[in-house]
Enzyme design. Structure first.
Site, PDB file in Angstrom:
ATOM      1  N   GLU A 106      -6.457   2.610   9.312  1.00 28.67           N
ATOM      2  CA  GLU A 106      -5.025   2.909   9.176  1.00 28.67           C
ATOM      3  C   GLU A 106      -4.287   2.844  10.522  1.00 28.67           C
ATOM      4  OE1 GLU A 106      -3.911   3.195   6.226  1.00 28.67           O
ATOM      5  OE2 GLU A 106      -2.042   4.329   6.237  1.00 28.67           O
ATOM      6  N   VAL A 110      -1.139   1.463  -7.397  1.00 27.73           N
ATOM      7  CA  VAL A 110       0.054   0.688  -7.044  1.00 27.73           C
ATOM      8  C   VAL A 110       0.493  -0.163  -8.242  1.00 27.73           C
ATOM      9  CG1 VAL A 110       0.939  -1.115  -5.506  1.00 27.73           C
ATOM     10  CG2 VAL A 110      -0.495   0.711  -4.581  1.00 27.73           C
ATOM     11  N   SER A 125      -2.394  10.261  -2.783  1.00 22.79           N
ATOM     12  CA  SER A 125      -2.151   9.091  -3.642  1.00 22.79           C
ATOM     13  C   SER A 125      -2.236   7.793  -2.847  1.00 22.79           C
ATOM     14  CB  SER A 125      -0.801   9.200  -4.347  1.00 22.79           C
ATOM     15  OG  SER A 125       0.238   9.275  -3.396  1.00 22.79           O
ATOM     16  N   GLY A 126      -2.170   7.881  -1.538  1.00 26.13           N
ATOM     17  CA  GLY A 126      -2.310   6.689  -0.703  1.00 26.13           C
ATOM     18  C   GLY A 126      -3.708   6.098  -0.755  1.00 26.13           C
ATOM     19  N   CYS A 146       1.637   1.593   3.852  1.00 25.49           N
ATOM     20  CA  CYS A 146       2.536   2.682   3.439  1.00 25.49           C
ATOM     21  C   CYS A 146       2.975   3.586   4.594  1.00 25.49           C
ATOM     22  CB  CYS A 146       1.877   3.503   2.338  1.00 25.49           C
ATOM     23  SG  CYS A 146       0.167   3.910   2.674  1.00 25.49           S
ATOM     24  N   HIS A 204       4.219  10.501   2.511  1.00 28.07           N
ATOM     25  CA  HIS A 204       3.632  10.498   3.850  1.00 28.07           C
ATOM     26  C   HIS A 204       4.658  11.061   4.841  1.00 28.07           C
ATOM     27  CE1 HIS A 204       0.383   8.355   2.205  1.00 28.07           C
ATOM     28  NE2 HIS A 204       0.493   7.173   2.790  1.00 28.07           N
ATOM     29  N   ASN A 252       5.020   7.158  -0.589  1.00 22.93           N
ATOM     30  CA  ASN A 252       4.055   6.123  -0.196  1.00 22.93           C
ATOM     31  C   ASN A 252       3.758   5.108  -1.281  1.00 22.93           C
ATOM     32  OD1 ASN A 252       2.821   8.820  -0.916  1.00 22.93           O
ATOM     33  ND2 ASN A 252       1.064   7.484  -1.286  1.00 22.93           N
ATOM     34  N   THR A 253       3.834   5.486  -2.570  1.00 23.19           N
ATOM     35  CA  THR A 253       3.549   4.446  -3.579  1.00 23.19           C
ATOM     36  C   THR A 253       4.826   3.778  -4.084  1.00 23.19           C
ATOM     37  OG1 THR A 253       3.492   6.005  -5.432  1.00 23.19           O
ATOM     38  CG2 THR A 253       1.381   5.493  -4.363  1.00 23.19           C
TER      39      THR A 253
HETATM   40  N1  LIG Z   1      -1.952   3.686  -2.880  1.00 27.28           N
HETATM   41  C1  LIG Z   1      -1.021   3.448  -1.938  1.00 27.28           C
HETATM   42  O1  LIG Z   1      -0.192   4.312  -1.588  1.00 27.28           O
HETATM   43  C2  LIG Z   1      -0.937   2.097  -1.277  1.00 27.28           C
HETATM   44  C3  LIG Z   1       0.149   1.849  -0.448  1.00 27.28           C
HETATM   45  C4  LIG Z   1       0.292   0.596   0.151  1.00 27.28           C
HETATM   46  C5  LIG Z   1      -0.651  -0.363  -0.066  1.00 27.28           C
HETATM   47  N2  LIG Z   1      -1.733  -0.123  -0.847  1.00 27.28           N
HETATM   48  C6  LIG Z   1      -2.674  -1.228  -1.073  1.00 27.28           C
HETATM   49  O2  LIG Z   1      -2.496  -1.696  -2.401  1.00 27.28           O
HETATM   50  C7  LIG Z   1      -3.738  -2.166  -2.928  1.00 27.28           C
HETATM   51  C8  LIG Z   1      -4.086  -1.397  -4.191  1.00 27.28           C
HETATM   52  O3  LIG Z   1      -4.242  -0.026  -3.891  1.00 27.28           O
HETATM   53  P1  LIG Z   1      -4.419   1.076  -5.033  1.00 27.28           P
HETATM   54  O4  LIG Z   1      -4.290   2.376  -4.340  1.00 27.28           O
HETATM   55  O5  LIG Z   1      -3.529   0.776  -6.182  1.00 27.28           O
HETATM   56  O6  LIG Z   1      -5.954   0.794  -5.487  1.00 27.28           O
HETATM   57  P2  LIG Z   1      -6.686   1.120  -6.885  1.00 27.28           P
HETATM   58  O7  LIG Z   1      -6.014   2.252  -7.584  1.00 27.28           O
HETATM   59  O8  LIG Z   1      -8.128   1.234  -6.557  1.00 27.28           O
HETATM   60  O9  LIG Z   1      -6.456  -0.227  -7.781  1.00 27.28           O
HETATM   61  C9  LIG Z   1      -7.081  -1.450  -7.484  1.00 27.28           C
HETATM   62  C10 LIG Z   1      -6.725  -2.517  -8.524  1.00 27.28           C
HETATM   63  O10 LIG Z   1      -7.455  -3.717  -8.173  1.00 27.28           O
HETATM   64  C11 LIG Z   1      -8.160  -4.184  -9.347  1.00 27.28           C
HETATM   65  N3  LIG Z   1      -9.421  -4.847  -8.962  1.00 27.28           N
HETATM   66  C12 LIG Z   1     -10.489  -4.298  -8.342  1.00 27.28           C
HETATM   67  N4  LIG Z   1     -11.477  -5.232  -8.210  1.00 27.28           N
HETATM   68  C13 LIG Z   1     -11.018  -6.370  -8.767  1.00 27.28           C
HETATM   69  C14 LIG Z   1     -11.559  -7.684  -8.960  1.00 27.28           C
HETATM   70  N5  LIG Z   1     -12.794  -7.991  -8.541  1.00 27.28           N
HETATM   71  N6  LIG Z   1     -10.789  -8.612  -9.574  1.00 27.28           N
HETATM   72  C15 LIG Z   1      -9.545  -8.323  -9.994  1.00 27.28           C
HETATM   73  N7  LIG Z   1      -8.973  -7.088  -9.859  1.00 27.28           N
HETATM   74  C16 LIG Z   1      -9.705  -6.142  -9.245  1.00 27.28           C
HETATM   75  C17 LIG Z   1      -8.441  -2.931 -10.163  1.00 27.28           C
HETATM   76  O11 LIG Z   1      -8.671  -3.321 -11.528  1.00 27.28           O
HETATM   77  P3  LIG Z   1      -9.665  -2.518 -12.533  1.00 27.28           P
HETATM   78  O12 LIG Z   1      -8.910  -1.329 -13.053  1.00 27.28           O
HETATM   79  O13 LIG Z   1      -9.925  -3.528 -13.585  1.00 27.28           O
HETATM   80  O14 LIG Z   1     -10.868  -2.116 -11.740  1.00 27.28           O
HETATM   81  C18 LIG Z   1      -7.120  -2.172  -9.976  1.00 27.28           C
HETATM   82  O15 LIG Z   1      -6.148  -2.668 -10.850  1.00 27.28           O
HETATM   83  C19 LIG Z   1      -4.765  -1.962  -1.817  1.00 27.28           C
HETATM   84  O16 LIG Z   1      -4.910  -3.174  -1.115  1.00 27.28           O
HETATM   85  C20 LIG Z   1      -4.142  -0.872  -0.956  1.00 27.28           C
HETATM   86  O17 LIG Z   1      -4.607  -0.907   0.362  1.00 27.28           O
HETATM   87  C21 LIG Z   1      -1.891   1.087  -1.487  1.00 27.28           C
END
Ligand SMILES: NC(=O)c1ccc[n+]([C@@H]2O[C@H](COP(=O)([O-])OP(=O)(O)OC[C@H]3O[C@@H](n4cnc5c(N)ncnc54)[C@H](OP(=O)(O)O)[C@@H]3O)[C@@H](O)[C@H]2O)c1
Length: 350
Positions: free
Chosen positions: A202, A16, A179-180, A149, A242, A327-328
Site C-alpha cells: 500500500e 468493488v 472494507s478496503g 483507495c 479511509h 474507500n469503495t
Molecule cells: N475494496 C476496496 O476498497 C478497493 C479499493 C480500490 C481498489 N480495489 C481493488 O479492486 C480489486 C477488487 O477488490 P475487491 O476488494 O472487490 O476484491 P474481492 O472482494 O476479493 O473480489 C474479487 C473479484 O474478482 C473475481 N475473481 C477472482 N479470481 C478470478 C478469476 N480467476 N477469474 C475471474 N474473476 C476472478 C471474484 O469472483 P468470484 O466471486 O467468482 O471469486 C470477485 O468478483 C482489487 O484489485 C483491489 O485491489 C479495492
C-alpha cells in the site's frame, strides 16, 4: 428499447464489483447488461452467485443476469473491472485488445507508461495517453485506471494545493477501513480492538501513484511530479472510510485559511460538465476540530467527495490536515464510473 450505454462488470461478485452494481442502478447513461467473475460463480444467476453485502437489495434487472466468465465476448463495449489483482492484468489487457473500453480498479496497469491514471478533478488531460496506448498496442480498445483507495483522497486534495503553492514534500499516515481488503478480508480476530500497522504494497502504491497523478502529460507520457511522498499505512477497525493525516511542505507562502478557501471554492471539470456522479462540492471542508469522522461523514455527497479538516500549521513541514473519503465509492467503483462519464462527455466511448 433503452437508449443507455450497455456496460459489463468484471469481478461483479466482489466488494468493488457489488459497489459498481449498486452505483450503476438507475444510472442515467449506463445500464449493466453483463456481469462476469471466476469459474467459481460463472453460469449461475447473479442473485445466487453473489454474497451481497450492500444495504440495498440486488437490483432486479441484475439479479437475473447469468454470471459470465471473464472472456472478451460480452455484449457491451464498456467494462468496469473490480477484478482481483492476481488475474486483472491479463484479463483487462485481453478485453482492451478485443476493442473494449476497460475502466480498472486494479493496480496492474496503473503505472503502465501509456495508461492514464485519472482523477477527473485533477488530471483529466492525462486522457491524452489513450490514442498513444491504442497506437502502441494496435488496439481499438483501451484501459483507463483509477487510483488506489488511499491515493485517491491524497492526490485529489494535493492537486489544487500543488497547482497553487507547489508542493515540495508530503508525509501521510493512513487509518484504513476493513472494507478496503475486500470480502471476507481481514479476519475479525485480527482487527477487532486492534490496529495493524502494515498493508502489503500500500505505501509503495501511494508514494508512486500520487506522483503520476500530479505529474505532467508531455504529449507522449507522464513526467512524474517532482516531490517525494512518504506514506505509512495502517488497517483500523472501521467499516468504511479511509482517514489520512497529511503534512505538506510548500514552495510558496500561504496560510491555513487560504488552503481552506482554495479547497472550499474548488470546482473541476466533472463539476463544470455536470457529470452525473460528480459531487457538487468535491471538497467538503469541515470546521469542527474533531471532524471528519468516518462513522458520521463517510456518506456525505454520496461518498464521492473528499472530506477535509484540521488545516493548521506544522512545526516540521508547513501545513498539516486530515482527509477522509469512502474507500469503495470514491476510492474505487465511484471513481471508475466518474472516469467513464468523463470519457462519454468527451466523445471517447463512441
Ligand atoms: N475494496 C476496496 O476498497 C478497493 C479499493 C480500490 C481498489 N480495489 C481493488 O479492486 C480489486 C477488487 O477488490 P475487491 O476488494 O472487490 O476484491 P474481492 O472482494 O476479493 O473480489 C474479487 C473479484 O474478482 C473475481 N475473481 C477472482 N479470481 C478470478 C478469476 N480467476 N477469474 C475471474 N474473476 C476472478 C471474484 O469472483 P468470484 O466471486 O467468482 O471469486 C470477485 O468478483 C482489487 O484489485 C483491489 O485491489 C479495492
Amino acid at each position: 428499447m433503452s437508449t443507455k450505454i450497455p456496460v459489463g462488470v468484471l469481478g461483479a461478485t466482489g466488494a468493488v464489483g457489488q459497489k459498481f452494481i449498486k452505483l450503476l442502478e438507475n444510472h442515467p447513461w449506463f445500464e449493466v447488461t453483463e456481469v462476469a467473475a471466476s469459474e467459481r460463480t460463472s453460469g449461475k444467476p447473479y442473485g445466487d452467485a453473489v454474497s451481497w453485502k450492500q444495504v440495498t437489495p440486488v437490483p432486479n434487472d441484475v439479479r437475473k443476469l447469468e454470471v459470465r466468465p471473464c472472456t472478451p465476448d460480452l455484449k457491451c463495449r464498456v467494462v468496469f473491472s473490480g477484478l482481483d489483482a492476481a488475474v486483472a492484468g491479463q484479463i483487462e489487457e485481453d478485453f482492451a485488445k478485443a476493442g473494449y473500453v476497460v475502466l480498472s480498479n486494479s493496480k496492474n496497469h496503473r503505472l503502465d507508461e501509456d495508461v492514464p491514471l485519472v482523477i477527473p478533478e485533477v488530471n483529466h488531460e492525462h486522457l491524452g495517453l489513450i490514442p498513444i496506448q491504442c497506437r502502441n498496442r494496435k488496439s481499438k480498445g483501451y484501459i483507463v485506471t483509477n487510483a488506489n483507495c488511499t491515493t485517491m483522497f491524497l492526490a485529489m486534495a494535493l492537486g489544487p494545493i500543488h497547482k497553487a503553492f507547489t508542493i515540495e514534500k508530503v508525509f501521510m499516515v493512513s487509518m484504513q477501513a476493513v472494507s478496503g481488503a475486500g470480502y471476507p478480508g481481514v479476519p475479525s480476530l485480527d482487527i477487532l480492538g486492534n490496529v495493524i500497522p502494515f498493508i502489503g504494497g500500500e505505501e509503495e502504491k501511494v508514494e508512486i501513484e500520487t506522483r503520476k497523478i500530479l505529474g505532467t502529460f508531455n504529449g507522449k507520457t507522464i513526467d512524474l511530479a517532482d516531490f517525494p511522498v512518504s506514506a505509512q499505512c495502517n488497517r483500523v477497525p472501521v467499516e468504511d472510510g479511509h482517514t489520512e493525516s497529511v503534512a505538506v511542505k510548500l514552495a510558496k507562502r500561504t496560510s491555513a485559511q487560504e488552503i481552506a478557501e482554495l479547497l472550499k471554492n474548488f470546482s473541476g471539470v466533472p463539476q463544470q460538465l455536470r457529470l452525473p456522479s460528480a459531487p457538487e462540492e468535491p471538497f467538503i471542508v469541515m470546521e469542527a476540530p474533531d471532524r471528519p469522522q468516518p462513522r458520521f461523514d463517510v456518506n456525505r455527497a454520496n461518498g464521492m467527495a473528499t472530506l477535509v479538516g484540521r488545516i493548521r500549521p506544522c512545526t516540521i513541514f508547513d501545513y498539516k490536515f486530515t482527509l477522509m473519503g469512502h474507500n469503495t465509492v470514491r476510492g474505487a467503483a465511484g471513481a471508475s464510473i466518474l472516469n467513464a462519464e468523463l470519457l462519454k462527455a468527451q466523445g471517447m466511448l463512441e
